[in-house]
Motif scaffolding. Structure first.
Motif, short mmCIF file in Angstrom:
data_model
loop_
_atom_site.label_atom_id
_atom_site.label_comp_id
_atom_site.label_asym_id
_atom_site.label_seq_id
_atom_site.Cartn_x
_atom_site.Cartn_y
_atom_site.Cartn_z
N THR A 52 0.85 -1.18 0.00
CA THR A 52 0.00 0.00 0.00
C THR A 52 0.89 1.23 0.00
N VAL A 53 0.30 2.38 -0.30
CA VAL A 53 1.00 3.66 -0.27
C VAL A 53 0.10 4.64 0.46
N ALA A 54 0.67 5.40 1.38
CA ALA A 54 -0.14 6.28 2.22
C ALA A 54 0.57 7.60 2.49
N LEU A 75 3.89 16.95 4.06
CA LEU A 75 3.01 15.80 3.83
C LEU A 75 3.80 14.65 3.21
N PRO A 76 4.48 13.87 4.05
CA PRO A 76 5.23 12.75 3.52
C PRO A 76 4.32 11.63 3.02
N ALA A 77 4.81 10.89 2.06
CA ALA A 77 4.12 9.70 1.54
C ALA A 77 5.07 8.52 1.67
N PHE A 78 4.50 7.37 2.01
CA PHE A 78 5.31 6.17 2.23
C PHE A 78 4.73 4.98 1.50
N ALA A 96 0.53 5.80 -6.59
CA ALA A 96 -0.18 6.91 -5.94
C ALA A 96 -0.64 6.50 -4.55
N PRO A 97 -0.59 7.42 -3.59
CA PRO A 97 -1.12 7.12 -2.26
C PRO A 97 -2.61 6.77 -2.33
N GLU A 98 -3.03 5.95 -1.35
CA GLU A 98 -4.40 5.45 -1.30
C GLU A 98 -5.19 5.97 -0.11
N VAL A 99 -4.52 6.60 0.86
CA VAL A 99 -5.17 7.03 2.08
C VAL A 99 -4.33 8.12 2.76
N LEU A 149 -4.24 -0.05 6.73
CA LEU A 149 -2.88 -0.36 6.27
C LEU A 149 -2.58 -1.85 6.39
N GLN A 150 -3.06 -2.48 7.44
CA GLN A 150 -2.83 -3.91 7.63
C GLN A 150 -3.66 -4.75 6.66
N GLU A 151 -4.81 -4.25 6.23
CA GLU A 151 -5.62 -4.97 5.22
C GLU A 151 -4.81 -5.21 3.96
N ALA A 152 -3.90 -4.31 3.65
CA ALA A 152 -3.10 -4.42 2.43
C ALA A 152 -2.17 -5.63 2.46
N ARG A 153 -1.89 -6.14 3.64
CA ARG A 153 -0.98 -7.29 3.77
C ARG A 153 -1.61 -8.57 3.25
N THR A 154 -2.92 -8.63 3.24
CA THR A 154 -3.59 -9.88 2.87
C THR A 154 -3.95 -9.93 1.41
#
Length: 138
Positions: free
Chosen positions: A22-24, A39-42, A102-105, A133-138
């Motif tokens: 994910t990207v946030a 506004l950092p993005a990761f 692109a960030p998602e959240v 963010l943890q949902e993205a792991r599955t």
């Protein structure tokens, strides 16, 4: 697909063997200070698929966050958060392919600067958005 990146001076390179989970964006004061950005993005990766060369020592902070910075130029490299197991976060701007992700959240949206206006339509989460963010792991 191999992703690549590097710190500002090029002393440390990053490679990932898969796309980010994910990207946030993060509006928290801690991430802003660490990156120097309003506004950092990761990008979040599975730690097993992300490699740094040379290996860089991780520093543990009292909050439990573990961070890596380049010893030569100081660039922020990675962050691991105790409440986000199985993910390691890389500042998006370090990746050579950053334009593709692109960030998602927006995380910690309640801490956004009043003068920062983004009309991207993304979800704005109060706090860490750990569940999303943890949902993205599955």
């Amino acid at each position: 697909m191999a992703l690549t990146g590097r710190c500002y001076c090029g002393a440390v390179t990053l490679t990932a063997s898969a796309e980010p989970q994910t990207v946030a964006y993060c509006h928290c004061a801690d991430c802003r200070r660490w990156t120097g950005a309003p506004l950092p993005a990761f990008a979040a990766f599975d730690p097993d698929i992300l490699a740094l060369a040379p290996q860089v020592e991780e520093v543990a902070h009292p909050s439990g966050v573990r961070r890596r910075n380049c010893a030569q130029c100081g660039s922020p490299l990675t962050a691991r958060f105790p409440y986000l197991p199985g993910q390691i976060y890389v500042p998006l701007g370090l990746l050579d392919q950053a334009a593709d992700f692109a960030p998602e959240v927006h995380c910690h949206a309640e801490n956004a600067y009043d003068w920062l206006h983004q009309s991207d339509g993304l979800p704005r989460e109060v706090g860490s958005a750990r569940d999303k963010l943890q949902e993205a792991r599955t």
